[in-house]
Design an enzyme around this catalytic site. Structure first.
Site, PDB file in Angstrom:
ATOM      1  N   GLU A  16       0.833  -1.207   0.000  1.00  0.00           N
ATOM      2  CA  GLU A  16       0.000   0.000   0.000  1.00  0.00           C
ATOM      3  C   GLU A  16       0.866   1.254   0.000  1.00  0.00           C
ATOM      4  O   GLU A  16       2.084   1.202   0.156  1.00  0.00           O
ATOM      5  CB  GLU A  16      -0.914   0.034   1.236  1.00  0.00           C
ATOM      6  CG  GLU A  16      -2.345  -0.423   0.985  1.00  0.00           C
ATOM      7  CD  GLU A  16      -3.146   0.546   0.117  1.00  0.00           C
ATOM      8  OE1 GLU A  16      -2.580   1.567  -0.337  1.00  0.00           O
ATOM      9  OE2 GLU A  16      -4.329   0.278  -0.102  1.00  0.00           O
ATOM     10  N   ASN A 146     -11.207   4.242   0.673  1.00  0.00           N
ATOM     11  CA  ASN A 146     -10.139   4.158  -0.319  1.00  0.00           C
ATOM     12  C   ASN A 146     -10.334   5.226  -1.383  1.00  0.00           C
ATOM     13  O   ASN A 146     -11.238   6.059  -1.295  1.00  0.00           O
ATOM     14  CB  ASN A 146     -10.149   2.772  -0.978  1.00  0.00           C
ATOM     15  CG  ASN A 146      -9.205   1.801  -0.307  1.00  0.00           C
ATOM     16  OD1 ASN A 146      -8.056   2.122  -0.010  1.00  0.00           O
ATOM     17  ND2 ASN A 146      -9.680   0.588  -0.048  1.00  0.00           N
ATOM     18  N   ASP A 197     -10.226   0.461  -5.150  1.00  0.00           N
ATOM     19  CA  ASP A 197      -9.178   0.583  -4.130  1.00  0.00           C
ATOM     20  C   ASP A 197      -8.503   1.944  -4.270  1.00  0.00           C
ATOM     21  O   ASP A 197      -9.180   2.942  -4.480  1.00  0.00           O
ATOM     22  CB  ASP A 197      -8.202  -0.592  -4.231  1.00  0.00           C
ATOM     23  CG  ASP A 197      -7.587  -0.948  -2.886  1.00  0.00           C
ATOM     24  OD1 ASP A 197      -7.099  -0.045  -2.198  1.00  0.00           O
ATOM     25  OD2 ASP A 197      -7.584  -2.139  -2.526  1.00  0.00           O
TER      26      ASP A 197
END
Length: 292
Positions: A16, A146, A197
């Site tokens: 991430e 997100n 995402d």
């Protein structure tokens, strides 16, 4: 168009928060669950791995000597020279059941950063605005916040709750990055494959969003139309950011969180970090302003 490059780095359990430093050509990203920070030359060569004492979810530029890590109980300044960590400000520090998740710096220098339940419990997520050390809660009742990103002029913010399947937009004060209106649906992905995402915006205002579970990146127009889908060699891409000398590539993290042995075998590049040519120019992520 050039081929997709896979960086010389270990797989991420939950990759991430990528960040690109144009001064050094270095890509940075984290593995949330394994508490690792990666540092890799975009031009090639093995990554350096820095073990972290806590779970971090995003790497944010600050200045030539430091960056900011969003972590489970706050935002931490990390010095490049010795890797020292100093907590800059708390973020849900009193709540042991949540952790930080997606984040992006607004053109004003303020940070939007999200939190979520450790086990993605419904409704435990939120998005915050951080200006200096002043933390303001913007949106709550989310599950997996997100896709935080901003239009080039700073007048529109985007975000999604992966669990809800809708990319939202909200009008912002471009001087501060604070909302001046209520969120509205920008694109409705409910019923589509995978989940929305991490996301980033290019120089023309298009939103590039990683689609977790669908092995692709999608580009959306500022008007809410899906313009393009780029296939990826990983099934669970998590977050992109623009990178490279021309800012015409996307640095994309991925994950193997929750995958079965059979799913990993069917996805041989699971958890890898990619450099993806996209043929459009992006924007360099703004640095976080330590003072509001």
């Amino acid at each position: 168009m050039d081929a997709i490059t896979i960086l010389d780095a270990p797989r991420c359990h939950l990759g991430e928060g990528p960040c690109y430093d144009p001064r050094t050509g270095i890509a940075w990203w984290v593995d949330i669950l394994e508490r690792r920070l990666f540092e890799a030359p975009l031009a090639g060569g093995p990554a350096r791995i820095h073990d972290l004492p806590l779970m971090a979810s995003a790497v944010v530029a600050v200045d030539e000597d430091r960056h900011l890590l969003a972590a489970k109980d706050g935002l931490y300044l990390r010095t490049f020279g010795d890797g020292g960590l100093t907590r800059f400000c708390p973020l849900e520090a009193e709540n042991a059941g949540t952790r930080s998740n997606d984040g992006r710096v607004h053109p004003s220098g303020a940070l939007w950063i999200s939190t979520m339940g450790r086990d993605a419990e419904p409704g435990r997520g939120a998005i915050y605005h951080v200006a200096g050390t002043r933390v303001t809660r913007l949106f709550g009742g989310l599950t997996i916040p997100n896709a935080i990103c901003f239009a080039p002029d700073g007048a529109t913010g985007y975000f999604a709750d992966t669990d809800a399947g809708r990319l939202k937009r909200v009008a912002l004060d471009p001087r501060t990055g604070l909302p001046v209106g209520e969120p509205a649906t920008h694109y409705d992905h409910r019923g589509g494959e995978g989940g929305l995402d991490g996301a980033v915006v290019d120089a023309e205002g298009r939103i590039w969003c990683a689609r977790w579970g669908a092995a692709c990146l999608d580009a959306y127009s500022p008007d809410g139309e899906r313009l393009r889908t780029l296939p990826l060699p990983v099934s669970r891409p998590s977050c992109p950011t623009f990178a490279g000398p021309g800012l015409d590539h996307l640095l994309v993290t991925s994950a193997y969180e929750g995958m079965t042995t059979e799913e990993r075998a069917a996805d041989p590049e699971h958890g890898r970090t990619l450099v993806v040519p996209v043929g459009v120019r992006g924007l360099l992520e703004p640095a976080f302003a330590l003072r509001s």
